[in-house]
Design a protein around this motif. Sequence first.
Motif, PDB file in Angstrom:
ATOM      1  N   LEU A 139       0.808  -1.225   0.000  1.00 59.92           N
ATOM      2  CA  LEU A 139       0.000   0.000   0.000  1.00 59.92           C
ATOM      3  C   LEU A 139       0.842   1.276   0.000  1.00 59.92           C
ATOM      4  O   LEU A 139       0.487   2.243  -0.699  1.00 59.92           O
ATOM      5  CB  LEU A 139      -0.970  -0.003   1.177  1.00 59.92           C
ATOM      6  N   PRO A 140       1.947   1.349   0.745  1.00 58.11           N
ATOM      7  CA  PRO A 140       2.762   2.576   0.676  1.00 58.11           C
ATOM      8  C   PRO A 140       3.269   2.870  -0.731  1.00 58.11           C
ATOM      9  O   PRO A 140       3.399   4.043  -1.116  1.00 58.11           O
ATOM     10  CB  PRO A 140       3.914   2.280   1.645  1.00 58.11           C
ATOM     11  N   ARG A 143       0.382   4.331  -2.607  1.00 52.37           N
ATOM     12  CA  ARG A 143       0.108   5.700  -2.153  1.00 52.37           C
ATOM     13  C   ARG A 143       1.064   6.705  -2.788  1.00 52.37           C
ATOM     14  O   ARG A 143       0.703   7.862  -2.993  1.00 52.37           O
ATOM     15  CB  ARG A 143       0.207   5.780  -0.625  1.00 52.37           C
ATOM     16  N   ARG A 144       2.271   6.259  -3.088  1.00 52.97           N
ATOM     17  CA  ARG A 144       3.209   7.165  -3.741  1.00 52.97           C
ATOM     18  C   ARG A 144       2.814   7.402  -5.199  1.00 52.97           C
ATOM     19  O   ARG A 144       3.130   8.435  -5.775  1.00 52.97           O
ATOM     20  CB  ARG A 144       4.622   6.597  -3.656  1.00 52.97           C
ATOM     21  N   PRO A 147      -1.701   9.454  -4.377  1.00 56.62           N
ATOM     22  CA  PRO A 147      -1.652   9.924  -2.985  1.00 56.62           C
ATOM     23  C   PRO A 147      -2.949   9.821  -2.199  1.00 56.62           C
ATOM     24  O   PRO A 147      -2.917   9.658  -0.995  1.00 56.62           O
ATOM     25  CB  PRO A 147      -1.219  11.386  -3.133  1.00 56.62           C
ATOM     26  N   ASP A 148      -4.107   9.903  -2.853  1.00 50.84           N
ATOM     27  CA  ASP A 148      -5.367   9.761  -2.123  1.00 50.84           C
ATOM     28  C   ASP A 148      -5.517   8.320  -1.639  1.00 50.84           C
ATOM     29  O   ASP A 148      -5.308   7.376  -2.403  1.00 50.84           O
ATOM     30  CB  ASP A 148      -6.547  10.133  -3.022  1.00 50.84           C
ATOM     31  N   GLY A 149      -5.880   8.140  -0.362  1.00 48.58           N
ATOM     32  CA  GLY A 149      -5.940   6.811   0.238  1.00 48.58           C
ATOM     33  C   GLY A 149      -6.844   5.841  -0.491  1.00 48.58           C
ATOM     34  O   GLY A 149      -6.465   4.699  -0.769  1.00 48.58           O
ATOM     35  N   ALA A 152      -5.406   4.957  -3.848  1.00 46.53           N
ATOM     36  CA  ALA A 152      -4.246   4.074  -3.721  1.00 46.53           C
ATOM     37  C   ALA A 152      -4.694   2.625  -3.558  1.00 46.53           C
ATOM     38  O   ALA A 152      -4.142   1.718  -4.203  1.00 46.53           O
ATOM     39  CB  ALA A 152      -3.383   4.500  -2.534  1.00 46.53           C
TER      40      ALA A 152
END
Length: 202
Positions: A139-140, A143-144, A147-149, A152
Motif C-alpha cells: 500500500l505505501p 500511495r506514492r 496519494p489519495d488513500g 491508492a
Amino acid sequence: MTPPVKRRPTGRHHGDLRNALLRAALELVAERGPHGFTLAEASRRAGVSVAAPYKHFADRETLLAELATRGYREQRDRFAVALGGSEDPVEQLAAFAAAYVRFAEQEPALFDITFHAGLDKPRFPELDAAGGEVSALLLPVARRAAPDGDDAFDLLLRVAAAAHGLAVFLRQGLFGMGGGALADTEQKAARTARAIARQDTA
C-alpha cells in the motif's frame, strides 16, 4: 543369548509430524486442488495414522490455514525483493505484478490454497495477519503513485487483479508452456501494471 527383536516398519519416521502433514497436503492440493482431499488422505500420504493430524490440526481448514499463512509470507518475501529493484512506484508496481505471476507459476499449490481455499480469515488470526503484512508492504507504494488513500487502494486492487488474471491464464496454458511462457507473462503483467499506474498518475 536372546537374538534382537526385529520390529516391522510402521511407515516413515516423523520427527516432525506437523511438517510431514503439511508436505502431504501440499502434494494433494497440487494433484486435486484445495478442496479435493481429506485429513485422512493427508495422513496416509504422510505414512501416519488417521488420528495423527489431530495432534496439530483441529480440522482440514486449520491445516490449510497454516499453508495459506505460509503462502502469504512467501509472497511478502518475494514482493519485498521485487520492490527493492527500483525507487519509482510505477516500476515497483510493475515488479510486484511480475513477481505475483512468478509465485503463481512456481508455487501453484500454495497459490491455490491462499486464494481458492475459501478460508474464513477471522477464524485464523495468524492467516489474517499474514495477509495484512502483504498489504502493508504494497500500500505505501500505491500511495506514492496515487496519494489519495481510496485511490491508492483501488490502484493496488486493479494491479493485483490484472496480475491474478494473467497468472490464472498462464496456469491454464493459454500463453503456452515452459519458461518462455512464464517470462512472457511476467512481462505482460509488468506492462499492464505500468499502464494502470500511469493512468492514475497522469
